[in-house]
Enzyme design. Structure first.
Site, PDB file in Angstrom:
ATOM      1  N   HIS A   1     -14.169  -3.971   7.818  1.00  0.00           N
ATOM      2  CA  HIS A   1     -13.449  -3.554   6.614  1.00  0.00           C
ATOM      3  C   HIS A   1     -13.549  -4.557   5.468  1.00  0.00           C
ATOM      4  CE1 HIS A   1     -11.878  -0.537   9.263  1.00  0.00           C
ATOM      5  NE2 HIS A   1     -11.221  -1.421   9.992  1.00  0.00           N
TER       6      HIS A   1
ATOM      7  N   LYS B   1       0.835  -1.204   0.000  1.00  0.00           N
ATOM      8  CA  LYS B   1       0.000   0.000   0.000  1.00  0.00           C
ATOM      9  C   LYS B   1       0.871   1.256   0.000  1.00  0.00           C
ATOM     10  CE  LYS B   1      -3.789  -2.115   2.614  1.00  0.00           C
ATOM     11  NZ  LYS B   1      -4.730  -2.568   1.608  1.00  0.00           N
TER      12      LYS B   1
ATOM     13  N   GLU C   1      -2.642   6.270   8.346  1.00  0.00           N
ATOM     14  CA  GLU C   1      -3.520   7.106   7.526  1.00  0.00           C
ATOM     15  C   GLU C   1      -4.480   7.826   8.456  1.00  0.00           C
ATOM     16  OE1 GLU C   1      -5.807   5.013   4.538  1.00  0.00           O
ATOM     17  OE2 GLU C   1      -4.000   4.426   3.479  1.00  0.00           O
TER      18      GLU C   1
ATOM     19  N   ARG D   1      -6.056  -7.609  -9.947  1.00  0.00           N
ATOM     20  CA  ARG D   1      -6.691  -8.899 -10.271  1.00  0.00           C
ATOM     21  C   ARG D   1      -8.169  -8.660 -10.547  1.00  0.00           C
ATOM     22  NH1 ARG D   1      -9.621  -8.925  -5.645  1.00  0.00           N
ATOM     23  NH2 ARG D   1      -8.537  -8.205  -3.797  1.00  0.00           N
TER      24      ARG D   1
END
Ligand code: ADP
Length: 512
Positions: free
Chosen positions: A235, A116, A200, A292
């Protein structure tokens, strides 16, 4: 086009790829573990090869063995599906080095998006807004404290190698930071073999909106529009829609262009998805790119009319994309419900067992992408997602009604499933209004998963219906009337309703 490919996956996605192969006249080779010897994907493929015992580390993750099988059986390409080997850079590289085609992006693009933090760096370099936060892994707790102070609490600690919501911790105050950092690191190390974690800003009240892209080898990169995936638990997505109620044609165009820019920056080829958070003010932030096919790809297929798996194969074999951005306008509304083997009324505990009865919904606008049938054994070795129920209708309201109808038709006996949860979701006024965010479901969960006790009169009927059903099952007959006059009236009632209503009630009463 290829003449034969190997599918390095199982369950519904293996079947999905087999179907695309058949339509294209491509032969398919399935691989399977001992646990899947009688799975539908094994039977439906043209050839099938056992690759080991049930644990995926000893079967579906054995990339080198799978490449050997592909070569031995004359497959020219490998489709990895999602999960398992699909986002492993080394596997994409090994497939290429073996002289085969990986049906997916180049290994280099997987690497660029594999963490990430590197994906965020690439997005920033291409002028794409990211969620405020660091682009490098945190050295220690001091670095975490400094970053959290800079962005302001609450913050989200995220595993750089993360996926499936693992290695993520929301932190509301400095006192909880260090222990959360340790926990996120441990979880990430266990799940991904890498303990890199970054910070974040935790965004309150956004939606998860993602853009599907297709890119060919000849420089054409197209956005196929958005999917709304805000209905999440821990999540993890539970339901997806296309289009998103929050996205205007202008925003669709803008987010699409942004996703295309990210994909170009990564040298992307094949199908991929850029995930964004969209806040209430209409600002969007890049989260990550999934390199993907996504679980939720069917909703895009239904509103665009473009078969994504077909195009994955065509692109991998070198074909050019024949459409342009202006040709891609979403039509109508599609919704997908993930049908999992989870006991949603009991904390989503995984449910195992043998599927001893299944009745699939059908009729206008209904699509079932499943990997189960009567007799399937549901264990704990693999993901609990059994199937996806997808509907299409002209408007969101009609799609919700259609999904409700299709869920009522769906009956799965033998394991607990998320069917009832989805039924209640379709009936929920807030969901129906569309005014939801990624935090909405967690707040709403208690009212969606609590089961109202049936009235007394229904209770007696439930008991009668279940006893009859059990007796008939023992006799080996179906629930249809079999001439036993004494209880034919009651049986008539049970035959009409037992397949869903009564049995669901019986189950909620703990009678089964
Ligand atoms: P994973 O790869 O584990 O799925 P993602 O980065 O895709 O992780 O995030 C998964 C979900 O977590 C998102 O869809 C969103 O609901 C939530 N999430 C991620 N980042 C943030 C953030 N900064 N603020 C609030 N929620 C977030």
């Amino acid at each position: 086009m290829f003449s034969k490919i190997l599918i390095a996956n199982r369950g519904e996605i293996a079947l999905r790829v087999i179907r695309a192969c058949r339509e294209l006249g491509v032969k398919s080779v399935a691989v399977y573990s001992d646990a899947d010897a009688r799975a539908p994907h094994v039977r439906e493929a043209d050839e099938a090869v056992n690759i080991g015992p049930p644990p995926s580390a000893q079967s579906y993750l054995l990339g080198d063995l799978i490449i050997e099988v592909a070569k031995k059986h004359g497959a020219e390409a490998i489709h990895p599906g999602y999960g398992f080997l699909s986002e492993r850079e080394w596997f994409a590289r090994a497939v290429r080095d073996a002289g085969l085609v990986f049906v997916g992006p180049p290994a280099e693009a997987i690497a660029a998006m594999g963490s990430k933090t590197s994906a965020r760096t690439l997005a920033v370099a291409n002028g794409v807004p990211v969620v405020p936060g660091t682009t490098e892994a945190l050295r220690d707790a001091d670095a975490a404290r400094a970053a959290a102070r800079e962005f302001g609490y609450p913050v989200l600690l995220k595993a750089a190698a993360g996926g499936g919501g693992k290695g993520m911790r929301v932190v509301h105050s400095e006192s909880a930071l260090e222990s959360s950092l340790d926990a996120a690191r441990r979880e990430s190390k266990n799940a991904f073999g890498d303990d890199a974690v970054y910070v974040e800003k935790y965004i309150d009240g956004p939606r998860h909106v993602e853009i599907q892209i297709l890119a060919d080898m000849h420089g054409r990169v197209l956005s196929l529009g958005e999917r709304e995936c805000s209905v999440q638990r821990r999540h993890q997505k539970m339901l997806e829609e296309a289009p998103s109620i929050a996205v205007t044609p202008h925003l669709r165009h803008e987010m699409g262009e942004t996703a295309v820019r990210v994909a170009r920056g990564a040298g992307y080829v094949n199908a991929g998805t850029c995930e964004f958070l969209l806040d209430r003010a209409g600002r969007y932030y890049f989260l990550e790119m999934n390199t993907r096919l996504q679980v939720e790809h069917p909703v895009t297929e239904l509103v665009t009319g473009i078969d994504l798996v077909e195009w994955q194969l065509r692109i991998a074999s070198g074909e050019r994309l024949p459409f342009e951005a202006k040709d891609i306008i979403p039509r109508g509304w599609a919704i997908e419900c993930r049908i999992t083997s989870e006991d949603t009324a009991n904390g989503f505990l995984p449910s195992t067992g043998r599927i001893d009865y299944i009745h699939l919904p059908s009729g206008p606008g209904v699509r079932w992408d499943g990997g189960i049938e009567t007799g399937s054994e549901i264990g704990l070795h693999y993901d609990p997602m059994l199937a996806k129920l997808i509907v299409w209708a002209r408007t969101r309201e009609l799609a919700i009604e259609r999904m409700h109808r299709a869920l009522l038709e769906l009956t799965i006996e033998g394991v607990e499933t998320s069917r009832d949860f989805h039924l209640r979701l379709m009936e929920d006024a807030e969901f129906r209004s569309g005014n939801i965010s990624i935090q909405w479901l967690e707040r709403r969960l208690p009212s969606l998963t609590s089961v109202a006790p049936p009235p007394e009169s229904a209770r007696a009927a439930v008991i009668a219906a279940v006893l009859l059903a059990d007796r008939d099952r023992n006799r080996g007959v179906s629930l249809r009337a079999d001439g036993d006059m004494a209880d034919s009236a009651l049986k008539e009632e049970s035959s009409q309703s037992a397949s869903h209503g009564w049995k669901q009630l019986a189950r909620s009463e703990g009678l089964r």
